[in-house]
Design a protein around this motif. Structure first.
Motif, PDB file in Angstrom:
ATOM      1  N   THR A  15       0.820  -1.136  -0.177  1.00  0.00           N
ATOM      2  CA  THR A  15      -0.047  -0.111   0.052  1.00  0.00           C
ATOM      3  C   THR A  15       1.057   1.202   0.072  1.00  0.00           C
ATOM      4  O   THR A  15       2.069   1.122   0.299  1.00  0.00           O
ATOM      5  N   ARG A  47       3.154   9.390  -3.899  1.00  0.00           N
ATOM      6  CA  ARG A  47       2.344   9.504  -5.115  1.00  0.00           C
ATOM      7  C   ARG A  47       2.768  10.386  -6.111  1.00  0.00           C
ATOM      8  O   ARG A  47       2.447  10.308  -7.469  1.00  0.00           O
ATOM      9  N   THR A  58       1.646   3.026 -11.823  1.00  0.00           N
ATOM     10  CA  THR A  58       0.331   2.995 -11.492  1.00  0.00           C
ATOM     11  C   THR A  58       0.032   2.337 -10.058  1.00  0.00           C
ATOM     12  O   THR A  58       0.528   1.243  -9.924  1.00  0.00           O
ATOM     13  N   ARG A  89      -1.746   1.007  -6.673  1.00  0.00           N
ATOM     14  CA  ARG A  89      -2.850   0.505  -6.238  1.00  0.00           C
ATOM     15  C   ARG A  89      -3.775   1.360  -5.586  1.00  0.00           C
ATOM     16  O   ARG A  89      -3.589   2.147  -4.767  1.00  0.00           O
ATOM     17  N   SER A  90      -5.056   1.130  -5.929  1.00  0.00           N
ATOM     18  CA  SER A  90      -6.208   1.967  -5.241  1.00  0.00           C
ATOM     19  C   SER A  90      -6.495   1.722  -3.689  1.00  0.00           C
ATOM     20  O   SER A  90      -6.988   0.572  -3.791  1.00  0.00           O
ATOM     21  N   SER A  91      -6.550   2.427  -2.777  1.00  0.00           N
ATOM     22  CA  SER A  91      -6.930   2.253  -1.316  1.00  0.00           C
ATOM     23  C   SER A  91      -8.245   2.223  -1.394  1.00  0.00           C
ATOM     24  O   SER A  91      -8.991   1.873  -0.662  1.00  0.00           O
ATOM     25  N   GLN A  92      -8.947   3.110  -2.335  1.00  0.00           N
ATOM     26  CA  GLN A  92     -10.355   3.336  -2.270  1.00  0.00           C
ATOM     27  C   GLN A  92     -11.259   2.199  -2.654  1.00  0.00           C
ATOM     28  O   GLN A  92     -12.340   1.862  -2.356  1.00  0.00           O
ATOM     29  N   ARG A  93     -10.652   1.421  -3.921  1.00  0.00           N
ATOM     30  CA  ARG A  93     -11.466   0.529  -4.616  1.00  0.00           C
ATOM     31  C   ARG A  93     -10.269  -0.893  -4.655  1.00  0.00           C
ATOM     32  O   ARG A  93     -10.032  -0.958  -5.723  1.00  0.00           O
ATOM     33  N   ASP A 105      -8.396  -4.241  -8.179  1.00  0.00           N
ATOM     34  CA  ASP A 105      -7.430  -4.786  -8.425  1.00  0.00           C
ATOM     35  C   ASP A 105      -7.322  -5.941  -9.394  1.00  0.00           C
ATOM     36  O   ASP A 105      -7.965  -6.871  -9.170  1.00  0.00           O
TER      37      ASP A 105
END
Length: 69
Positions: A26, A42, A51, A53-57, A61
């Motif tokens: 993360t 970021r 790119t 990894r999205s912590s929101q969605r 993945d």
């Protein structure tokens, strides 16, 4: 305001960032272990076109999009 606000990124640090992203860590883990802010991670990833990894969605993945034919 002039001058650096933090530690410069080296080729080694860039390679470490790429390895950590590839290992699916993360942003928070990467920032903590590299002793940088999440915004620094970021920002550098964006500069390197990595790119994150999205912590929101996290369920997104590995999702691939189907193309209509």
């Amino acid at each position: 305001m002039t001058g650096l606000r933090g530690v410069r990124w080296t080729d080694e640090a860039d390679a470490e960032l790429r390895r950590r992203v590839a290992a699916r860590q993360t942003i928070a883990q990467i920032a903590r272990e590299m002793e940088r802010t999440m915004d620094a991670i970021r920002g550098r990833a964006a500069s390197l076109r990595i790119t994150l990894r999205s912590s929101q969605r996290p369920w997104r993945d590995g999702v691939t999009h189907r193309r209509s034919e």
